[in-house]
Design an enzyme around this catalytic site. Structure first.
Site, PDB file in Angstrom:
ATOM      1  N   LYS A  33       6.309  51.747   7.264  1.00 39.70           N
ATOM      2  CA  LYS A  33       7.577  51.066   7.544  1.00 39.70           C
ATOM      3  C   LYS A  33       8.378  50.865   6.256  1.00 39.70           C
ATOM      4  CE  LYS A  33       5.154  46.628   7.271  1.00 39.70           C
ATOM      5  NZ  LYS A  33       4.469  45.586   8.046  1.00 39.70           N
ATOM      6  N   TYR A 242      23.788  35.425 -19.727  1.00 34.87           N
ATOM      7  CA  TYR A 242      24.496  34.430 -18.920  1.00 34.87           C
ATOM      8  C   TYR A 242      23.904  33.042 -19.143  1.00 34.87           C
ATOM      9  CZ  TYR A 242      27.143  37.863 -16.198  1.00 34.87           C
ATOM     10  OH  TYR A 242      28.008  38.841 -15.813  1.00 34.87           O
TER      11      TYR A 242
HETATM   12  C1  LIG Z   1       3.076  45.678   7.698  1.00 32.48           C
HETATM   13  C2  LIG Z   1       2.033  45.693   8.731  1.00 32.48           C
HETATM   14  C3  LIG Z   1       0.817  46.366   8.502  1.00 32.48           C
HETATM   15  C4  LIG Z   1       0.419  46.895   7.153  1.00 32.48           C
HETATM   16  O1  LIG Z   1       0.019  45.788   6.367  1.00 32.48           O
HETATM   17  P1  LIG Z   1      -0.504  45.913   4.876  1.00 32.48           P
HETATM   18  O2  LIG Z   1      -0.848  44.521   4.519  1.00 32.48           O
HETATM   19  O3  LIG Z   1       0.654  46.414   4.070  1.00 32.48           O
HETATM   20  O4  LIG Z   1      -1.646  46.835   4.834  1.00 32.48           O
HETATM   21  C5  LIG Z   1      -0.064  46.486   9.573  1.00 32.48           C
HETATM   22  N1  LIG Z   1       0.223  45.929  10.769  1.00 32.48           N
HETATM   23  C6  LIG Z   1       1.361  45.248  11.017  1.00 32.48           C
HETATM   24  C7  LIG Z   1       1.607  44.674  12.360  1.00 32.48           C
HETATM   25  C8  LIG Z   1       2.307  45.098   9.999  1.00 32.48           C
HETATM   26  O5  LIG Z   1       3.429  44.404  10.239  1.00 32.48           O
END
Ligand SMILES: *Cc1c(COP(=O)(O)O)cnc(C)c1O
Length: 348
Positions: A33, A242
């Site tokens: 993702k 800044y």
């Molecule tokens: C993001 C996510 C993962 C992967 O998690 P990691 O901690 O990055 O390995 C797996 N399952 C769900 C439902 C997620 O939202």
């Protein structure tokens, strides 16, 4: 060149997947993702497929497009957010598998895409996504009759091995899925590392592939080199950046470097980060601004063309600690202005 360079080591991602695959007592998938946690959906997903991954997970149906284009028609692409309104066409055209989160989504899916594959997402205690026991009980029979490809849930505290929630959620998930023929998945990176009791039939690591905690044995994946634009000498008492939050206490040589918070170098790293000139640490002094930051290089015999923010001396979790965040946020914040170089890429 004034543009910072981000190097992404695809061979390290492949090696991380293989290590996690060896630990998984079942099939190992990959969570891809958010553009593979900011590292590039096409290049990373193709490398993972070449390495052996067959089940991929995205957050949104739209994210499935880049992954499907990179992978072709074979691999499964699951969607964590399930089947949202107006997603039917995307799901059908890209051959995605929505992970159904509610009775409402189940009805939407069965009505708009009868016969199209789907999975089920259950809430085993995190209270974020998925059906709770009562809702699941109400639709379970209909759902199982339609033949889900996967039943999954997600752990809230898998990065804390001793957290009571871990076994509670595994027990709850086991109870909710008893008698279901479909393959089951509970573990992301953290759950995978908790051991076999959490693996079920398919694991779906994300952050571990990309070199982040809690996978301590991960190979580092990213290197980030920031060009020095200009150096200057400042006298004791002169203020830098800044709001003048850093004041020189001695004659100081400063390097101004071409990256800032617009590139994902969080402003909370002001006066708190370290860049590296080879093996020599160079502290960030003053505020991180949008496109620039300033670094104390007084101790260097020679100022190099670039200073390293991520690499052998400092990983995403080290930087995250200084910024008060987690490696996930460092990676997904990495900017779009970087020149990106991929090592170990797979041809089309
Ligand atoms: C993001 C996510 C993962 C992967 O998690 P990691 O901690 O990055 O390995 C797996 N399952 C769900 C439902 C997620 O939202």
């Amino acid at each position: 060149m004034g543009t910072a360079r981000l190097t992404i080591d695809l061979n390290a991602i492949a090696a991380n997947w293989q290590r996690l695959d060896r630990l998984s007592r079942c099939e190992t998938g990959a969570t891809v993702k958010a553009d593979c946690y900011g590292l590039g959906a096409a290049q990373v997903a193709r490398k993972l497929a070449q390495t052996g991954a067959r089940a991929f997970f995205v957050a949104l149906a739209e994210e499935g497009a880049a992954i499907r284009q990179a992978l072709g028609n074979g691999p499964d692409i699951y969607v964590y957010s399930g089947h949202m309104p107006n997603d039917a066409q995307t799901i059908r055209n890209l051959g995605l598998i929505p992970l159904i989160n509610s009775a409402e989504q189940l009805a939407r899916h069965l009505e708009s895409l009868p016969g199209h594959p789907f999975g089920i997402q259950l809430d085993s205690g995190m209270n974020r996504l998925g059906m709770e026991p009562r809702e699941w009980a109400a639709v379970r029979e209909i759902a199982l009759q339609a033949g889900p490809r996967l039943i999954m849930s997600h752990l809230a505290s898998a990065d804390e091995p001793d957290h009571l929630m871990n076994t509670q959620q595994a027990d709850e998930f086991r109870a909710m899925t008893e008698g279901c023929a479909a393959p089951r998945s509970l573990a992301a990176t953290g759950g995978l590392l908790l051991g076999q009791a959490f693996h079920f039939d398919l694991t779906r690591p994300g952050i571990g592939l990309y070199g982040g905690a809690p996978f301590q044995d991960a190979y580092p994946v990213v290197q980030l080199a920031l060009p020095v634009i200009q150096t200057r000498e400042v006298e004791p008492g002169e203020a830098v950046g800044y709001n003048g939050t850093w004041i020189a206490g001695r004659p100081t040589r400063l390097a101004t470097v071409a990256a800032g918070y617009a590139d994902g170098i969080l402003r909370s790293l002001s006066n708190r980060a370290t860049l590296w000139a080879g093996d020599a640490p160079c502290p960030v002094v003053g505020r991180v601004s949008m496109d620039l930051l300033t670094v104390d290089v007084t101790h260097l015999a020679e100022v190099p063309e670039t200073l390293e923010l991520l690499g052998a001396h400092q990983g995403v979790d080290d930087l995250a600690r200084n910024a008060g965040t987690i490696g996930y946020e460092i990676l997904t914040s990495l900017g779009h202005r970087y020149r990106r170089r991929y090592e170990g890429g797979v041809g089309q």
